[in-house]
Write an enzyme that holds these catalytic residues in place. Structure first.
Site, PDB file in Angstrom:
ATOM      1  N   LYS A   1      -9.569   2.783  -1.868  1.00 16.03           N
ATOM      2  CA  LYS A   1      -9.689   2.679  -0.254  1.00 16.03           C
ATOM      3  C   LYS A   1     -11.189   3.013  -0.111  1.00 16.03           C
ATOM      4  O   LYS A   1     -10.872   4.465  -0.013  1.00 16.03           O
ATOM      5  CB  LYS A   1      -8.727   2.713   0.086  1.00 16.03           C
TER       6      LYS A   1
ATOM      7  N   CYS B   1      -5.794  -2.902   2.988  1.00 15.85           N
ATOM      8  CA  CYS B   1      -5.436  -2.617   5.084  1.00 15.85           C
ATOM      9  C   CYS B   1      -6.151  -2.526   5.217  1.00 15.85           C
ATOM     10  O   CYS B   1      -7.266  -3.519   6.211  1.00 15.85           O
ATOM     11  CB  CYS B   1      -4.614  -1.124   4.730  1.00 15.85           C
TER      12      CYS B   1
ATOM     13  N   GLU C   1       0.633  -1.626   0.523  1.00 13.52           N
ATOM     14  CA  GLU C   1      -0.023  -0.197   0.351  1.00 13.52           C
ATOM     15  C   GLU C   1       0.783   1.361   0.083  1.00 13.52           C
ATOM     16  O   GLU C   1       1.829   1.092   0.684  1.00 13.52           O
ATOM     17  CB  GLU C   1      -0.673   0.199   1.311  1.00 13.52           C
TER      18      GLU C   1
END
Length: 265
Positions: A117, A151, A48
């Protein structure tokens, strides 16, 4: 190799927060390392925010405008080496702000999917500097449906289940998951694999940025929740082979999806 088998290489690397040039240079070396050896991977995944790290105070100046620098580099590498790339995620500057975005490339170097995200991590002030995505992360690998999460997303089981119900047989998870939460990292990834009977392929960064240390431990987990491969805490290329046909076998043995009662929940 049958169509359902996939050789994977995860690039677990240090990221210099606030220094994109150093990170692009480091990644070029790591990508070349990933394709060395007798059996070249079919797919490479990165961690990431590898282009900028969490230099959020300067992210508006550091982020890659429309992902162009990243797309040019990864597209050329994918085409040259005929390898699929899930490009970790990058800080991507758009007209309305900065997003934490994955770009995925096929073996011809074409962008086949992107995902920004959707759950921003308030412990690291993401919501103050980044904008949240508004769509699911879906793509195809080895002819099968797959999903992408980033994540903090793995703390939301309903997102993984939504992707699994959409047909995903594998979940790709780039991350910058720090100490001291190694137990959470491993447990959540194992749970997502077991409850959705899918492969989970997670690439974490390592090294230190400011006061945060990152433990690596990139993981490749099968649909039974068995760990196929796990990295340590240092920079490395983690290699493994998976067979996506295993998903159908596991789901047939324990028919979780058939036994769901969504009318009650």
């Amino acid at each position: 190799m049958t169509d359902t088998k996939l050789r994977i290489a995860l690039v677990q690397m240090h990221v210099d927060a606030g220094n994109p040039d150093a990170n692009y240079d480091r990644l070029k070396v790591k990508l070349e390392e990933a394709v060395q050896g007798s059996e070249k991977p079919d797919l490479i995944m990165l961690p990431e925010m590898w282009n900028t790290g969490y230099a959020l105070e300067q992210i508006d100046q550091l982020a890659d405008p429309n992902g162009e620098r990243t797309k040019e580099m990864l597209s050329a590498f994918a085409h040259e080496h005929h390898v699929q790339i899930i490009g970790g995620s990058i800080a991507e500057k758009r007209d309305n702000g900065v997003y934490n975005t994955i770009y995925a490339f096929n073996e011809q170097g074409e962008v086949i999917a992107d995902y920004s995200k959707i759950h921003l991590f308030r412990l690291m002030d993401e919501e103050k500097h980044l904008l949240a995505g508004e769509k699911l992360g879906q793509l195809q690998v080895a002819g099968a449906e797959a999903g992408m999460m980033i994540c903090y997303d793995i703390r939301f089981p309903e997102l993984a289940r939504k992707l699994a119900l959409g047909g995903a047989k594998a979940m790709f998870v780039p991350a910058q998951w720090p100490n001291p939460r190694l137990h959470h990292w491993r447990t959540l990834l194992l749970a997502r694999a077991i409850e959705n009977q899918m492969f989970v392929i997670a690439c974490n960064r390592c090294g230190t940025s400011g006061t945060s240390t990152f433990f690596g431990h990139s993981l490749i987990i099968d649909p039974w929740g068995e760990i196929i491969a796990e990295a340590g805490e240092e920079e490395t290329i983690l290699h493994a082979e998976i067979d996506l046909s295993m998903v159908d076998s596991v789901r047939a043995k324990i028919p979780v999806f058939e036994d769901r009662r969504p009318s009650l929940y």
